[in-house]
Each structure stands twice: as structure tokens, then as C-alpha cells.
Design an enzyme around this catalytic site. Structure first.
Site, PDB file in Angstrom:
ATOM      1  N   GLU A   1      19.645  32.099  43.503  1.00 32.42           N
ATOM      2  CA  GLU A   1      19.077  33.042  44.458  1.00 32.42           C
ATOM      3  C   GLU A   1      19.658  34.428  44.257  1.00 32.42           C
ATOM      4  OE1 GLU A   1      18.444  30.969  48.667  1.00 32.42           O
ATOM      5  OE2 GLU A   1      20.205  30.308  47.561  1.00 32.42           O
TER       6      GLU A   1
ATOM      7  N   ASP B   1      22.251  26.220  43.988  1.00 30.46           N
ATOM      8  CA  ASP B   1      22.241  26.674  45.372  1.00 30.46           C
ATOM      9  C   ASP B   1      23.688  27.026  45.717  1.00 30.46           C
ATOM     10  OD1 ASP B   1      21.144  27.154  47.899  1.00 30.46           O
ATOM     11  OD2 ASP B   1      21.701  25.158  48.609  1.00 30.46           O
TER      12      ASP B   1
ATOM     13  N   ASP C   1      20.824  20.155  49.905  1.00 32.08           N
ATOM     14  CA  ASP C   1      21.230  21.195  48.962  1.00 32.08           C
ATOM     15  C   ASP C   1      20.716  20.941  47.549  1.00 32.08           C
ATOM     16  OD1 ASP C   1      22.564  22.480  51.012  1.00 32.08           O
ATOM     17  OD2 ASP C   1      24.402  21.334  50.671  1.00 32.08           O
TER      18      ASP C   1
END
Ligand SMILES: [Zn+2]
Length: 367
Positions: free
Chosen positions: A262, A178, A344
Site C-alpha cells: 500500500e 500488508d 491480514d
């Protein structure tokens, strides 16, 4: 460490036909995707560049040429758009003319292209004859094939150094990442890589020096001296950041077979001015680039997941959807299974699960 050079090649008539067809397909795809993007924009007030795969369903002949070449065309089109949006001097992407064509295409494959004294083996084309004086043999990382207006063919080869070629043994460890602004990378195994503290300290200093400069008389001795001072400071900060990003990306690609993260819409994020500064300060784009090319060199996989994937809304332990949480909630407990989560790390775990799901689906036969 990567060296490039351009050499003459001598494709057979059959290979020539396929090369010229590839030029044509890349040009066709560029023009079609550009056209459809403009139409889409008029309707929806936002852009959308269709992938080559999108057109392959209808235009079967696109399948006859090297798929990577079309992918590179898509990337070129995307970067033409982002340059247009980001930089002042770039105009709107133009259609590619058939009359004055730029006949070239780029291709690449993970394992590289073996080059011998006499030929290079390229996707779809097979062995293409070359005059290879300088390098006896080795592996090409990627090549760009081009044709001059007089009908001569050339290959620009990006070499991999022998050292870089040593792919690592596959290992049985995966990680989800992340990306953040406080911690640059939060890993699914709980490890966090903070944003370099020294950068935090240097940035105000840089701003101070820039303010000083703005008060000086343009072109004066002091002004020029101050300008050099700032340029050096810039360089220093950039180098520090780069070193740090190299270290983390080196570690992560060494220790993990699969890295899931991501797919950032940096262009969208950059529109938020305040956020844009932070993003370029911590170096997300640079970091993801490094991860990608290091993974490629080492035989690892970087899997990007959809940026709309609700990574912070799912309990990584039991999989239940727990809904949106405001940003100030850093820790929470799942009501279903009772697991206590760090926001997170939980997101990173979900990113890994999703990344593995996509990888599993794409390696499934019949797709
Ligand atoms: Zn749960």
C-alpha cells in the site's frame, strides 16, 4: 557503500541548451504545481500536488526534457511540504526565482548510467564529455547536473559499487504485503514478520529513563550522565530495528520479483498522535525505503497501490466484495465461495492482485 563525487563536464552546445531547458522546466513545474496546490487548498482545504504528467497534456514542451528530472522535482516539492508540516524550522515552500536560479537537476534510471574514462551516457543528453580522473569506469546510480553562475557544468555522480551491481536473475514469484502494527509485514503467501519483540521490551525502559531525566536538575552531572545513557539506548533501539528491517527487506527482495504494497499516507497517519508513535516504532517508512532501494539494486519491482483500495473488503478467492469489517474480526468466511480467511493474509493477497493489475496496465502499449 554508495560513493558520490562531483566532476566537471563539457557538454556540446546542443546538450547545453537541453540542460538549461531542463532547469527551466523543473523550475516551471515547481512553481506551477506550488501555485495550483495553493489554489486547490483555498478551495478544498486540503493539498494536492499535480504530477508532471498532469501538465504534459497541456504543456507539450515538458515532454522534451528528462521525465525523471521532473519526478525528482515533484518529490522535492512533496518533501518541502512535509518538512513544513512536520518540522518547526521549515517555512512554507517558496517559488523558485528565475533571477537567482539554482540551476541543477537530478536524474536516475534503473539500469544506471555507464561511465567511461571520457564520458557518461545520460538520458536525453546522450554521451557527455567528462574529465574523469578518479574513477576509470563503472555505473552511476544517479547524477545531478548543475551549472555555475559562470556557465561551467558539473555532474555529481552517485556511484554504485561493483558488488551492488550484480542484479539477480529474474524469478517467477510475487508477493503482496500488508503492513501492520502487531505484525510488521503480512505476506500474501501466509508468512508473517512480527514486530521485533525486543523493541517492545526496550521502549518502556526508554520511557522510564526519560521520566527519570525530567526529574533531574538541568545541567547537573547526573543529568548529563542520564542524557548520554538515553542517547545510547535510543541508538541501540534504532540499530536493532534497522538490522531487523534489513534482514526482512533483504529476504523479500531476494525471493520475489514483484512486491506489492500500500502507498501509505504516512503524513495523514502521523497526525493521529497515538498511531504516529507506533508507526515510527515499528519503522514502516524505513522498511518501505529499504524495500525500494534493495529492489532497485536487484532488478526487482516494488509496486505501490492506492491506499484507498479496499484490500480487506474483497474475498481474494472469488473476488466478491464482502463489505467493511470491524478491526476485531481477524478471521472470516466468504459467504459466496465458503473460503475461510485470515484477515491480514487475505488483504495481502488482494494487494498483490491489485499491484499486478496496475503493473499490467502500465506496461500495456499505447499508454
Ligand atoms: Zn469468496
Amino acid at each position: 557503500m554508495i560513493k558520490a563525487y562531483k566532476i566537471r563536464c563539457y557538454p556540446t552546445d546542443e546538450q547545453k541548451q537541453l540542460i538549461i531547458k531542463t532547469f527551466g522546466c523543473c523550475r516551471w513545474y515547481w512553481n506551477q504545481a506550488l501555485h495550483d496546490n495553493i489554489k486547490y487548498y483555498e478551495k478544498n482545504k486540503k493539498g494536492k500536488i499535480n504530477t508532471p504528467a498532469f501538465y504534459k497534456k497541456e504543456f507539450l514542451w515538458l515532454k522534451e526534457v528528462d521525465a525523471t528530472a521532473l519526478c525528482f522535482t515533484q518529490m522535492d516539492l512533496q518533501s518541502a511540504f512535509s518538512k513544513f508540516f512536520k518540522e518547526k524550522n521549515f517555512g512554507y515552500p517558496k517559488y523558485k526565482s528565475k533571477k537567482y536560479p539554482k540551476n541543477s537537476y537530478k536524474t536516475m534510471q534503473t539500469s544506471g548510467y555507464p561511465v567511461t574514462e571520457n564520458d557518461i551516457k545520460i538520458t536525453k543528453l546522450g554521451r557527455v564529455k567528462i574529465i574523469n580522473h578518479r574513477h576509470k569506469s563503472g555505473i552511476a546510480k544517479s547524477c545531478t547536473i548543475s551549472m555555475t553562475p559562470t556557465g561551467e557544468f558539473y555532474i555529481a555522480i552517485l556511484w554504485k559499487d561493483e558488488e551492488l551491481l550484480k542484479k539477480l536473475e529474474p524469478i517467477n514469484k510475487e508477493v503482496g504485503i500488508d503492513l501492520g502494527l502487531k505484525d510488521l509485514a503480512i505476506c500474501s503467501d501466509g508468512e508473517k514478520f512480527p514486530v521485533l519483540q525486543s523493541l517492545r521490551n526496550e521502549l518502556p525502559k526508554l520511557k522510564r529513563e526519560q521520566r527519570k531525566l525530567s526529574k533531574m536538575k538541568r545541567g547537573s552531572k547526573n543529568y548529563n550522565r542520564q542524557k548520554i545513557k538515553i542517547a545510547k539506548l535510543h541508538q541501540h533501539i534504532a540499530n536493532q530495528r534497522k538490522d531487523y528491517l534489513h534482514k526482512i527487506s533483504y529476504k523479500l527482495t531476494n525471493e520475489n520479483q514483484v512486491i506489492a504494497l500500500e502507498d501509505l499516507n504516512v503524513k495523514g497517519l502521523m497526525k493521529n498522535h497515538h498511531l504516529a508513535l507506533s508507526i515510527s516504532d515499528v519503522g514502516w517508512i524505513e522498511f518501505v525505503n529499504m524495500l525500494e532501494y534493495k529492489a532497485l539494486d536487484k532488478g526487482r519491482t516494488v509496486q505501490k497501490i492506492d491506499r484507498w483500495f479496499p484490500s480487506s473488503q474483497i474475498c481474494s478467492c472469488c473476488g466478491c466484495v464482502t463489505g467493511k469489517k470491524p478491526l476485531w474480526i481477524r478471521e472470516w468466511t466468504c459467504l459466496e465461495c465458503g473460503t475461510a480467511h485470515d484477515r491480514d493474509i487475505n488483504a495481502a493477497k488482494n494487494i498483490l492482485t491489485e499491484g499486478k493489475r496496475i503493473l499490467g496496465a502500465s506496461s500495456c502499449p499505447g499508454r
